[in-house]
Write an enzyme that holds these catalytic residues in place. Structure first.
Site, mmCIF file in Angstrom:
data_model
loop_
_atom_site.group_PDB
_atom_site.id
_atom_site.type_symbol
_atom_site.label_atom_id
_atom_site.label_comp_id
_atom_site.label_asym_id
_atom_site.label_seq_id
_atom_site.Cartn_x
_atom_site.Cartn_y
_atom_site.Cartn_z
ATOM 1 N N LEU A 185 0.822 -1.205 0.000
ATOM 2 C CA LEU A 185 0.000 0.000 0.000
ATOM 3 C C LEU A 185 0.860 1.259 0.000
ATOM 4 O O LEU A 185 0.461 2.285 -0.567
ATOM 5 C CB LEU A 185 -0.932 -0.015 1.223
ATOM 6 C CG LEU A 185 -2.102 -1.001 1.165
ATOM 7 C CD1 LEU A 185 -2.917 -0.922 2.451
ATOM 8 C CD2 LEU A 185 -2.995 -0.734 -0.031
ATOM 9 N N CYS A 186 2.044 1.188 0.634
ATOM 10 C CA CYS A 186 2.903 2.372 0.659
ATOM 11 C C CYS A 186 3.359 2.742 -0.751
ATOM 12 O O CYS A 186 3.470 3.930 -1.102
ATOM 13 C CB CYS A 186 4.112 2.137 1.565
ATOM 14 S SG CYS A 186 5.107 0.704 1.131
ATOM 15 N N THR A 187 3.619 1.723 -1.584
ATOM 16 C CA THR A 187 4.015 1.985 -2.972
ATOM 17 C C THR A 187 2.863 2.602 -3.749
ATOM 18 O O THR A 187 3.042 3.562 -4.505
ATOM 19 C CB THR A 187 4.460 0.680 -3.661
ATOM 20 O OG1 THR A 187 5.582 0.144 -2.966
ATOM 21 C CG2 THR A 187 4.833 0.928 -5.109
#
Length: 352
Positions: free
Chosen positions: A121-123
């Site tokens: 999700l961070c990407t």
């Protein structure tokens, strides 16, 4: 072009009925889960052309639920529902024959299927680098933020167009090219483009195996055919083995009940007598029979709660071994439980 937008099942049925004399194909336009187990039980043979592992596992559980076992654990031949499955992925494909109780079922060989690609999700939120990242950001994050309380439907054209438009906007912000409506559908639905030649080869293999099973004209496939056509043409047949402890196609743990016991009493006995389930300790089990939930926690709890007061013989067939699937937080995987009906000395089932 006049068939565009119509049900694939109905169009295919109409085409076959007009093309092949004496054939009567009946189309059913619905989800496979909407049909009761008895619907599938009426057929001599089931052939699958499904597009997801979840759908295959569902049908696998259905045909394996029909399987009954002798006292010595051997499957009863008359209860075996043969199933032929085919699947393609670009230039790769497979065809397999499943004879529940004899050949491996889907659960026995889940390791054959690679895990689905997932993105951190961070990407997605901070450093998107590909069109797929932009699409998944809109799918997993933006939809919930901007359309709260609305469930995303992959078959809804307005939903899909919104998804594509927002993904294209995000891609433009990061200078990423390649977001198309077709790619958006492919990422969200996990669609891989179909190759006509691969489909033809795999479907032909499935039809041939179905013909063998129905007519006994030749030895059947043993039991998994792999086809690879990306670089040349290569195919191999592998005789995979059953998992004797499979929770779907094995006899399961024998558990004795009285027909007059309520479902709640059966559950209480399972919780209080772990030794009767092979030392499997349970806390709050959910039970299902075939594709039917007998009692389930979560979203189905309210619908299945009335079953707790019903006799177990009202919910599952009495007088023959009946297999339940038990799910519980304490179990690493679902437990297959074969009910044994308690009997009196004269052989009649005991009622409480």
């Amino acid at each position: 072009m006049h068939d565009v937008g119509k049900s694939k099942a109905k169009v295919a049925a109409e085409r076959i009925n007009s093309r092949v004399a004496g054939v009567n194909v009946v189309a059913h336009h619905c989800r496979i889960e909407e049909k009761p187990a008895e619907f599938y039980k009426q057929f001599t043979l089931i052939v699958l052309g499904l597009d997801s592992l979840e759908a295959r596992r569902f049908m696998n559980s259905i045909v394996c639920s029909f399987l009954e076992f002798e006292e010595d654990g051997k499957p009863k031949l008359e209860t075996i529902k043969p199933m032929v499955d085919g699947g393609t992925e670009g230039f790769k494909g497979h065809a397999r024959v499943i004879l529940p109780g004899f050949t491996p079922c889907f659960e026995c060989t889940l390791w054959l299927f690679p895990p689905q690609t997932k993105f951190p999700l961070c990407t997605l939120a901070e450093t998107p680098r590909s069109p797929a990242h932009c699409i998944e950001y809109v799918h997993l994050i933006l939809w919930g933020e901007q359309r709260q309380g609305e469930e995303f439907d992959t078959d809804n054209e307005e939903h899909m167009k919104w998804m594509y438009t927002k993904a294209a906007e995000r891609a433009a912000q990061y200078g990423i090219q390649g977001v198309t409506y077709q790619l958006t559908q492919g990422v969200v639905k996990n669609i891989i483009p179909a190759i006509a030649s691969t489909n033809a080869i795999i479907s032909a293999a499935c039809v041939l195996e179905a013909l063998k099973i129905i007519t006994l004209c030749s030895s059947g496939l043993n039991n998994y055919l792999m086809y690879m056509g990306a670089q040349g043409i290569y195919s191999v047949t592998v005789p995979y083995e059953r998992d004797p402890g499979c929770m779907v196609c094995s006899p399961g743990v024998t558990f004795e009940v009285h027909p007059g016991m309520t479902l709640q009493q059966v559950i209480d006995k399972m919780v209080s007598e772990p030794q009767a389930l092979g030392q499997q300790e349970l806390k709050g089990p959910s039970l299902s029979y075939g594709a039917s939930h007998l009692y389930a926690h979560g979203v189905f709890e309210e619908d299945t709660r009335p079953n707790l007061a019903k006799p177990i013989s009202q919910l599952v067939p009495e007088g023959k071994p009946s297999v339940l699937t038990v799910n519980d937080k304490k179990l690493a995987m679902p437990l297959r439980v074969q009910l044994k009906w308690a009997a009196t000395e004269n052989g009649e089932n005991m009622k409480e």
